[in-house]
Design an enzyme around this catalytic site. Sequence first.
Site, PDB file in Angstrom:
ATOM      1  CG  HIS A  63      -0.076   0.174   2.514  1.00 38.76           C
ATOM      2  ND1 HIS A  63       0.683  -0.838   3.040  1.00 38.76           N
ATOM      3  CD2 HIS A  63       0.133   1.246   3.309  1.00 38.76           C
ATOM      4  CE1 HIS A  63       1.299  -0.417   4.125  1.00 38.76           C
ATOM      5  NE2 HIS A  63       0.999   0.857   4.318  1.00 38.76           N
ATOM      6  CG  ASP A  65       1.611   5.066   4.908  1.00 39.70           C
ATOM      7  OD1 ASP A  65       1.223   3.889   4.896  1.00 39.70           O
ATOM      8  OD2 ASP A  65       2.707   5.436   5.377  1.00 39.70           O
ATOM      9  CG  HIS A 222       5.108   1.124   2.847  1.00 44.03           C
ATOM     10  ND1 HIS A 222       4.614   2.316   2.357  1.00 44.03           N
ATOM     11  CD2 HIS A 222       4.520   0.950   4.055  1.00 44.03           C
ATOM     12  CE1 HIS A 222       3.776   2.836   3.231  1.00 44.03           C
ATOM     13  NE2 HIS A 222       3.682   2.026   4.281  1.00 44.03           N
TER      14      HIS A 222
HETATM   15  C1  OGA Z   1       2.828   2.191   8.240  1.00 40.67           C
HETATM   16  C2  OGA Z   1       3.268   0.899   7.810  1.00 40.67           C
HETATM   17  C3  OGA Z   1       5.027  -0.595   8.167  1.00 40.67           C
HETATM   18  C4  OGA Z   1       5.797  -1.150   9.304  1.00 40.67           C
HETATM   19  O1  OGA Z   1       2.953   2.501   9.414  1.00 40.67           O
HETATM   20  O2  OGA Z   1       2.386   2.941   7.376  1.00 40.67           O
HETATM   21  O3  OGA Z   1       2.932   0.449   6.755  1.00 40.67           O
HETATM   22  O4  OGA Z   1       6.810  -1.778   9.017  1.00 40.67           O
HETATM   23  N1  OGA Z   1       4.111   0.323   8.638  1.00 40.67           N
HETATM   24  O5  OGA Z   1       5.382  -0.987  10.449  1.00 40.67           O
HETATM   25 MN    MN Z   2       2.071   2.132   5.610  1.00 43.09          MN
END
Ligand code: OGA
Ligand code: MN
Length: 240
Positions: A63, A65, A222
Amino acid sequence: VMVFRNQELKPEGFLRFSKYFGELEVHVLDQYLHSEYPEILIVSNVLEDDRNIGIPDAGLYWHTDLSYMAAPSRGSILYAIEVPKSNGRTLGNTIWASTAAAYEALTIDTKRQISGMKATFSLSGRFEKVAEDEKADTELTIDQGNRAPDVIHPVVRTHPVTNRKCIFVNELHTSDIVGLPQAESRALLAELQEHTIQTEFVYRHSWLPGDVVMWDNVATQHIAMHDYSLPQRRLMHRTT
Ligand code: OGA
Ligand code: MN
Protein backbone atom coordinates in the site's frame (compact mmCIF):
# COMPACT_ATOMS: atom_id res chain seq x y z
CA VAL A 1 13.28 6.20 0.90
CA MET A 2 15.76 7.71 3.31
CA VAL A 3 17.21 6.00 6.37
CA PHE A 4 18.71 7.87 9.35
CA ARG A 5 20.24 5.60 11.99
CA ASN A 6 20.95 6.13 15.70
CA GLN A 7 18.35 8.77 16.44
CA GLU A 8 17.05 9.49 19.93
CA LEU A 9 13.82 11.37 19.54
CA LYS A 10 11.21 12.37 22.05
CA PRO A 11 7.75 12.98 20.56
CA GLU A 12 8.39 16.75 20.49
CA GLY A 13 11.58 16.30 18.46
CA PHE A 14 10.02 13.77 16.12
CA LEU A 15 7.13 16.15 15.48
CA ARG A 16 9.43 19.15 14.98
CA PHE A 17 11.45 17.17 12.40
CA SER A 18 8.31 15.90 10.65
CA LYS A 19 6.76 19.37 10.42
CA TYR A 20 9.73 20.67 8.39
CA PHE A 21 8.22 18.75 5.47
CA GLY A 22 4.57 19.76 5.67
CA GLU A 23 1.37 19.78 7.62
CA LEU A 24 0.77 16.59 9.59
CA GLU A 25 -2.26 14.36 9.32
CA VAL A 26 -4.17 13.12 12.37
CA HIS A 27 -4.99 9.51 11.47
CA VAL A 28 -8.64 8.48 11.18
CA LEU A 29 -8.00 5.35 13.34
CA ASP A 30 -8.04 7.49 16.48
CA GLN A 31 -7.81 4.56 18.90
CA TYR A 32 -4.11 4.27 17.96
CA LEU A 33 -3.07 7.89 18.28
CA HIS A 34 -0.44 8.92 20.83
CA SER A 35 -2.44 10.11 23.83
CA GLU A 36 -0.57 13.42 24.15
CA TYR A 37 0.50 13.97 20.54
CA PRO A 38 -2.34 13.00 18.17
CA GLU A 39 -0.21 13.67 15.09
CA ILE A 40 1.79 10.59 16.09
CA LEU A 41 0.24 7.24 15.15
CA ILE A 42 1.52 4.35 17.27
CA VAL A 43 2.38 1.26 15.21
CA SER A 44 2.83 -1.67 17.58
CA ASN A 45 1.85 -5.19 18.60
CA VAL A 46 2.28 -4.34 22.32
CA LEU A 47 -0.69 -4.87 24.65
CA GLU A 48 -1.42 -2.86 27.77
CA ASP A 49 -4.39 -3.97 29.89
CA ASP A 50 -5.35 -6.33 27.04
CA ARG A 51 -5.60 -3.40 24.66
CA ASN A 52 -3.39 -2.73 21.64
CA ILE A 53 -1.42 0.44 22.33
CA GLY A 54 -0.95 0.92 18.58
CA ILE A 55 -2.10 -0.40 15.24
CA PRO A 56 -0.93 -4.05 15.18
CA ASP A 57 -1.82 -4.83 11.55
CA ALA A 58 -0.22 -1.90 9.69
CA GLY A 59 1.05 -2.80 6.25
CA LEU A 60 -0.07 -6.43 6.05
CA TYR A 61 -0.41 -5.90 2.28
CA TRP A 62 1.28 -3.58 -0.23
CA HIS A 63 0.00 0.00 0.00
CA THR A 64 0.86 3.66 0.17
CA ASP A 65 -0.24 5.51 3.26
CA LEU A 66 -3.64 7.20 3.18
CA SER A 67 -4.17 6.44 -0.50
CA TYR A 68 -7.86 5.95 0.47
CA MET A 69 -8.10 9.67 1.37
CA ALA A 70 -9.11 12.42 -1.05
CA ALA A 71 -5.72 14.02 -0.33
CA PRO A 72 -3.30 11.09 0.12
CA SER A 73 -0.22 11.54 2.29
CA ARG A 74 2.77 13.05 0.50
CA GLY A 75 5.23 11.21 2.70
CA SER A 76 5.55 9.22 5.90
CA ILE A 77 8.13 8.89 8.64
CA LEU A 78 8.57 5.88 10.94
CA TYR A 79 10.74 6.00 14.05
CA ALA A 80 11.69 2.60 15.47
CA ILE A 81 11.69 2.35 19.27
CA GLU A 82 11.49 -1.43 19.78
CA VAL A 83 12.34 -4.00 17.11
CA PRO A 84 11.57 -7.75 17.42
CA LYS A 85 14.43 -10.26 17.23
CA SER A 86 14.81 -14.01 17.27
CA ASN A 87 18.16 -15.82 17.68
CA GLY A 88 20.03 -12.68 16.68
CA ARG A 89 17.92 -12.24 13.56
CA THR A 90 15.88 -9.07 13.17
CA LEU A 91 12.20 -9.56 12.41
CA GLY A 92 9.53 -7.16 11.22
CA ASN A 93 11.37 -5.82 8.16
CA THR A 94 9.64 -3.30 5.92
CA ILE A 95 9.94 -3.42 2.13
CA TRP A 96 9.49 -0.52 -0.29
CA ALA A 97 9.00 -0.73 -4.05
CA SER A 98 9.69 2.07 -6.52
CA THR A 99 6.43 2.77 -8.31
CA ALA A 100 8.33 5.05 -10.71
CA ALA A 101 10.85 2.39 -11.76
CA ALA A 102 7.98 -0.09 -12.02
CA TYR A 103 5.97 2.24 -14.26
CA GLU A 104 8.94 2.85 -16.55
CA ALA A 105 9.47 -0.90 -16.96
CA LEU A 106 5.90 -1.54 -18.18
CA THR A 107 5.43 -2.47 -21.81
CA ILE A 108 4.26 0.28 -24.13
CA ASP A 109 0.99 -1.61 -24.57
CA THR A 110 0.29 -1.65 -20.84
CA LYS A 111 1.26 2.01 -20.50
CA ARG A 112 -1.26 2.81 -23.22
CA GLN A 113 -3.89 0.55 -21.72
CA ILE A 114 -3.76 2.18 -18.27
CA SER A 115 -3.30 5.75 -19.43
CA GLY A 116 -6.19 7.87 -18.13
CA MET A 117 -7.68 5.02 -16.09
CA LYS A 118 -9.10 5.73 -12.65
CA ALA A 119 -9.58 3.48 -9.67
CA THR A 120 -11.57 3.35 -6.43
CA PHE A 121 -9.63 3.42 -3.17
CA SER A 122 -11.33 2.31 0.01
CA LEU A 123 -10.53 2.22 3.72
CA SER A 124 -13.53 -0.02 4.44
CA GLY A 125 -12.27 -2.32 1.67
CA ARG A 126 -8.94 -2.42 3.50
CA PHE A 127 -10.72 -3.61 6.66
CA GLU A 128 -12.57 -6.32 4.75
CA LYS A 129 -9.29 -7.46 3.27
CA VAL A 130 -7.35 -7.81 6.53
CA ALA A 131 -10.32 -9.11 8.58
CA GLU A 132 -9.41 -12.69 7.63
CA ASP A 133 -5.84 -12.31 8.87
CA GLU A 134 -4.98 -13.53 12.35
CA LYS A 135 -2.99 -10.32 12.98
CA ALA A 136 -6.01 -8.13 12.22
CA ASP A 137 -7.31 -5.91 14.99
CA THR A 138 -10.64 -4.14 15.54
CA GLU A 139 -13.16 -2.97 13.00
CA LEU A 140 -13.74 0.42 11.50
CA THR A 141 -16.37 2.39 13.43
CA ILE A 142 -19.25 3.97 11.53
CA ASP A 143 -17.91 7.42 12.33
CA GLN A 144 -14.41 6.53 11.05
CA GLY A 145 -15.94 5.06 7.89
CA ASN A 146 -17.89 8.30 7.35
CA ARG A 147 -14.70 10.32 7.72
CA ALA A 148 -13.01 8.26 4.99
CA PRO A 149 -15.54 7.52 2.24
CA ASP A 150 -14.30 5.75 -0.91
CA VAL A 151 -12.40 8.00 -3.32
CA ILE A 152 -11.31 7.91 -6.95
CA HIS A 153 -7.67 8.44 -7.95
CA PRO A 154 -5.80 7.91 -11.21
CA VAL A 155 -4.15 4.53 -11.74
CA VAL A 156 -0.96 6.39 -12.70
CA ARG A 157 0.13 9.60 -10.97
CA THR A 158 2.76 12.03 -12.15
CA HIS A 159 5.24 12.81 -9.42
CA PRO A 160 4.89 16.50 -8.45
CA VAL A 161 8.66 17.11 -8.27
CA THR A 162 10.37 14.69 -10.66
CA ASN A 163 7.52 14.49 -13.20
CA ARG A 164 8.09 10.74 -13.35
CA LYS A 165 4.98 8.66 -13.81
CA CYS A 166 4.24 6.30 -10.94
CA ILE A 167 1.85 3.36 -10.55
CA PHE A 168 -0.53 4.45 -7.81
CA VAL A 169 -2.92 1.51 -7.45
CA ASN A 170 -2.04 -0.83 -4.62
CA GLU A 171 -3.04 -4.18 -3.19
CA LEU A 172 -4.48 -2.98 0.13
CA HIS A 173 -6.50 0.14 -0.69
CA THR A 174 -7.51 -0.14 -4.36
CA SER A 175 -10.82 -1.95 -4.69
CA ASP A 176 -11.43 -1.69 -8.43
CA ILE A 177 -10.70 0.08 -11.67
CA VAL A 178 -13.52 2.39 -12.72
CA GLY A 179 -15.52 1.17 -15.72
CA LEU A 180 -13.99 -2.30 -16.03
CA PRO A 181 -15.92 -5.52 -15.37
CA GLN A 182 -14.87 -6.91 -11.98
CA ALA A 183 -12.90 -9.89 -13.30
CA GLU A 184 -10.93 -7.72 -15.70
CA SER A 185 -10.33 -5.08 -13.05
CA ARG A 186 -9.05 -7.71 -10.59
CA ALA A 187 -6.79 -9.28 -13.19
CA LEU A 188 -5.27 -5.94 -14.21
CA LEU A 189 -4.74 -4.84 -10.59
CA ALA A 190 -3.06 -8.16 -9.79
CA GLU A 191 -0.84 -7.88 -12.86
CA LEU A 192 0.26 -4.32 -11.96
CA GLN A 193 0.87 -5.32 -8.35
CA GLU A 194 2.98 -8.33 -9.24
CA HIS A 195 4.95 -6.22 -11.70
CA THR A 196 5.61 -3.44 -9.15
CA ILE A 197 7.09 -5.62 -6.43
CA GLN A 198 9.75 -7.38 -8.48
CA THR A 199 13.11 -7.59 -6.71
CA GLU A 200 14.83 -5.06 -8.93
CA PHE A 201 12.39 -2.37 -7.78
CA VAL A 202 12.51 -3.00 -4.02
CA TYR A 203 14.52 -2.03 -0.95
CA ARG A 204 14.18 -4.18 2.17
CA HIS A 205 14.91 -2.51 5.51
CA SER A 206 16.05 -4.42 8.56
CA TRP A 207 15.27 -2.14 11.49
CA LEU A 208 17.48 -1.13 14.38
CA PRO A 209 16.06 0.75 17.35
CA GLY A 210 16.74 4.43 16.68
CA ASP A 211 16.13 4.21 12.93
CA VAL A 212 14.13 6.98 11.31
CA VAL A 213 12.91 6.04 7.84
CA MET A 214 11.22 8.63 5.71
CA TRP A 215 9.60 7.95 2.36
CA ASP A 216 7.74 9.38 -0.60
CA ASN A 217 4.21 8.00 -0.93
CA VAL A 218 3.97 8.86 -4.63
CA ALA A 219 7.19 7.22 -5.76
CA THR A 220 6.92 4.14 -3.54
CA GLN A 221 4.60 1.63 -1.97
CA HIS A 222 5.46 -0.59 1.00
CA ILE A 223 4.60 -3.71 3.03
CA ALA A 224 5.50 -4.82 6.56
CA MET A 225 6.64 -8.34 7.43
CA HIS A 226 4.47 -9.67 10.24
CA ASP A 227 6.84 -12.53 11.05
CA TYR A 228 6.95 -11.95 14.84
CA SER A 229 4.53 -12.11 17.74
CA LEU A 230 4.52 -11.43 21.47
CA PRO A 231 6.63 -11.67 23.57
CA GLN A 232 8.62 -10.22 20.64
CA ARG A 233 7.73 -6.54 20.84
CA ARG A 234 7.65 -4.00 18.04
CA LEU A 235 7.01 -0.30 18.70
CA MET A 236 7.17 2.53 16.16
CA HIS A 237 6.01 6.10 16.01
CA ARG A 238 4.67 7.33 12.68
CA THR A 239 3.86 10.69 11.19
CA THR A 240 2.39 11.41 7.77
C1 OGA B 1 2.83 2.19 8.24
C2 OGA B 1 3.27 0.90 7.81
C3 OGA B 1 5.03 -0.59 8.17
C4 OGA B 1 5.80 -1.15 9.30
O1 OGA B 1 2.95 2.50 9.41
O2 OGA B 1 2.39 2.94 7.38
O3 OGA B 1 2.93 0.45 6.75
O4 OGA B 1 6.81 -1.78 9.02
N1 OGA B 1 4.11 0.32 8.64
O5 OGA B 1 5.38 -0.99 10.45
MN1 MN C 1 2.07 2.13 5.61
